[in-house]
Design a protein around this motif. Structure first.
Motif, short mmCIF file in Angstrom:
data_model
loop_
_atom_site.label_atom_id
_atom_site.label_comp_id
_atom_site.label_asym_id
_atom_site.label_seq_id
_atom_site.Cartn_x
_atom_site.Cartn_y
_atom_site.Cartn_z
N ARG A 168 10.60 20.43 -0.95
CA ARG A 168 11.23 19.23 -1.49
C ARG A 168 11.31 19.34 -3.01
NH1 ARG A 168 8.67 14.45 2.25
NH2 ARG A 168 9.60 15.25 4.17
N ILE A 169 12.05 18.42 -3.58
CA ILE A 169 12.32 18.46 -5.01
C ILE A 169 11.04 18.46 -5.86
CG2 ILE A 169 12.64 15.95 -5.21
CD1 ILE A 169 14.96 16.55 -7.17
N ILE A 170 10.02 17.72 -5.43
CA ILE A 170 8.79 17.66 -6.21
C ILE A 170 8.09 19.01 -6.21
CG2 ILE A 170 6.50 16.58 -6.37
CD1 ILE A 170 7.82 14.02 -5.22
N SER A 171 8.05 19.67 -5.06
CA SER A 171 7.43 21.00 -4.98
C SER A 171 8.22 22.03 -5.78
CB SER A 171 7.34 21.45 -3.52
OG SER A 171 6.60 20.54 -2.76
N VAL A 172 9.53 21.94 -5.71
CA VAL A 172 10.39 22.85 -6.47
C VAL A 172 10.13 22.68 -7.96
CG1 VAL A 172 12.80 23.35 -7.08
CG2 VAL A 172 12.16 23.05 -4.68
N SER A 173 10.04 21.44 -8.40
CA SER A 173 9.78 21.16 -9.81
C SER A 173 8.39 21.64 -10.24
CB SER A 173 9.92 19.66 -10.08
OG SER A 173 9.62 19.36 -11.41
N ALA A 174 7.39 21.41 -9.40
CA ALA A 174 6.02 21.86 -9.72
C ALA A 174 5.97 23.38 -9.85
CB ALA A 174 5.04 21.38 -8.66
N VAL A 234 17.54 19.69 -15.68
CA VAL A 234 17.77 20.95 -14.98
C VAL A 234 17.57 20.78 -13.47
CG1 VAL A 234 16.98 23.34 -14.73
CG2 VAL A 234 17.16 22.32 -17.00
N VAL A 235 16.51 20.09 -13.08
CA VAL A 235 16.24 19.86 -11.66
C VAL A 235 17.37 19.02 -11.04
CG1 VAL A 235 14.68 18.76 -10.01
CG2 VAL A 235 13.75 20.15 -11.86
N LEU A 236 17.77 17.96 -11.73
CA LEU A 236 18.87 17.13 -11.22
C LEU A 236 20.15 17.96 -11.05
CD1 LEU A 236 18.44 13.81 -13.19
CD2 LEU A 236 18.19 14.14 -10.73
N MET A 237 20.46 18.78 -12.03
CA MET A 237 21.66 19.60 -11.94
C MET A 237 21.58 20.58 -10.78
SD MET A 237 22.97 20.44 -15.72
CE MET A 237 24.47 21.11 -15.01
N LEU A 238 20.41 21.14 -10.58
CA LEU A 238 20.23 22.08 -9.48
C LEU A 238 20.58 21.41 -8.15
CD1 LEU A 238 19.30 24.96 -8.87
CD2 LEU A 238 16.98 24.09 -8.73
N TYR A 239 20.23 20.15 -8.02
CA TYR A 239 20.49 19.42 -6.78
C TYR A 239 21.86 18.75 -6.75
CZ TYR A 239 15.87 20.28 -4.93
OH TYR A 239 14.76 20.90 -4.41
N CYS A 240 22.45 18.47 -7.91
CA CYS A 240 23.75 17.76 -7.94
C CYS A 240 24.95 18.69 -8.12
CB CYS A 240 23.76 16.75 -9.09
SG CYS A 240 22.65 15.38 -8.88
N THR A 241 24.84 19.66 -9.00
CA THR A 241 26.01 20.47 -9.34
C THR A 241 25.90 21.91 -8.89
OG1 THR A 241 25.16 21.05 -11.54
CG2 THR A 241 26.46 19.03 -11.37
N ALA A 246 12.77 13.09 -11.25
CA ALA A 246 14.06 13.61 -10.80
C ALA A 246 14.42 13.07 -9.41
CB ALA A 246 14.05 15.13 -10.79
N GLN A 247 13.45 13.01 -8.54
CA GLN A 247 13.68 12.49 -7.19
C GLN A 247 14.12 11.02 -7.24
OE1 GLN A 247 11.02 13.31 -3.68
NE2 GLN A 247 10.39 11.21 -4.15
N GLU A 248 13.46 10.23 -8.07
CA GLU A 248 13.80 8.81 -8.18
C GLU A 248 15.19 8.63 -8.80
OE1 GLU A 248 12.17 6.21 -6.83
OE2 GLU A 248 10.94 7.81 -5.95
N ILE A 249 15.53 9.44 -9.78
CA ILE A 249 16.87 9.36 -10.38
C ILE A 249 17.91 9.77 -9.36
CG2 ILE A 249 18.40 10.37 -12.14
CD1 ILE A 249 15.84 10.57 -13.94
N LEU A 250 17.65 10.84 -8.64
CA LEU A 250 18.58 11.35 -7.64
C LEU A 250 18.87 10.30 -6.57
CD1 LEU A 250 20.16 13.91 -6.95
CD2 LEU A 250 18.23 14.64 -5.57
N LEU A 251 17.87 9.56 -6.17
CA LEU A 251 18.05 8.49 -5.16
C LEU A 251 18.96 7.38 -5.68
CD1 LEU A 251 14.41 8.14 -3.80
CD2 LEU A 251 16.38 9.10 -2.60
N ARG A 252 19.01 7.20 -6.97
CA ARG A 252 19.79 6.10 -7.56
C ARG A 252 21.17 6.52 -8.07
NH1 ARG A 252 14.64 5.23 -7.48
NH2 ARG A 252 13.71 3.16 -7.52
N LEU A 253 21.45 7.80 -8.06
CA LEU A 253 22.77 8.27 -8.49
C LEU A 253 23.83 7.93 -7.45
CD1 LEU A 253 22.07 11.80 -10.01
CD2 LEU A 253 22.74 9.75 -11.24
N PRO A 254 25.03 7.63 -7.90
CA PRO A 254 26.12 7.42 -6.94
C PRO A 254 26.36 8.68 -6.10
CG PRO A 254 26.81 6.80 -9.16
CD PRO A 254 25.47 7.45 -9.27
#
Length: 162
Positions: free
Chosen positions: A99-105, A42-49, A150-158
């Motif tokens: 940041r993404i970590i605060s949003v997730s927390a 959900v967090v990744l989608m919020l930032y990606c899509t 989520a932050q680490e995955i986001l950094l590695r996504l194309p």
């Protein structure tokens, strides 16, 4: 067409995370506390899509995993927690101050608040809110872990996925 494929992929990932979490008991010694693996999606989608797609996948995942691995009460609690969490995360992300970590927390904390509010309404006992400080700490900690992942995955996504 490409967006539909990504949404299907995200929904499949969310369902897999739900399934894994239903099979492996992440017991922290505190009743009602789970890691919340699905929230990574959900967090990744919020930032990606964006918010609309993330909300659609979140609600579909709650309904499908509830029917597959839970019951009507699990759907009710998950919807309350998921929607409260989602609204909070969208507002914090849109503010641009977090940041993404605060949003997730914050999402973890409000997820627990939404669930305890429904539980208090179902059993008609506001005393359940005395348990919220424990859930606040647990939601913060698990939200931070999910945010880091989520932050680490986001950094590695194309870049075309982000």
């Amino acid at each position: 067409m490409k967006k539909t494929a990504y949404l299907g992929l995200f929904l499949a990932l969310a369902l897999i995370c739900s399934y894994i979490e239903s099979l492996i008991p992440f017991y922290f010694g505190i009743p009602g506390v789970k890691l919340g693996l699905t929230n990574i999606v959900v967090v990744l989608m919020l930032y990606c899509t964006g918010a609309k797609s993330a909300l659609a996948v979140s609600v579909l995942r709650i309904l499908l995993s509830g029917f597959l691995f839970g019951n009507m009460f699990s759907i009710l609690y998950s919807l309350a927690g998921g929607l409260a969490s989602f609204l909070c995360m969208v507002l914090l992300k849109r503010s641009g101050r977090f940041r993404i970590i605060s949003v997730s927390a914050a999402g973890g904390v409000t997820h627990n608040l939404g669930q305890i509010a429904v539980a208090a309404a179902v059993v008609e006992n506001r005393s359940l809110f005395y348990y919220y400080p424990v859930l606040f700490i647990a939601g913060t900690l698990t939200g931070i872990v999910i945010g880091i992942a989520a932050q680490e995955i986001l950094l590695r996504l194309p870049s075309d996925v982000r």
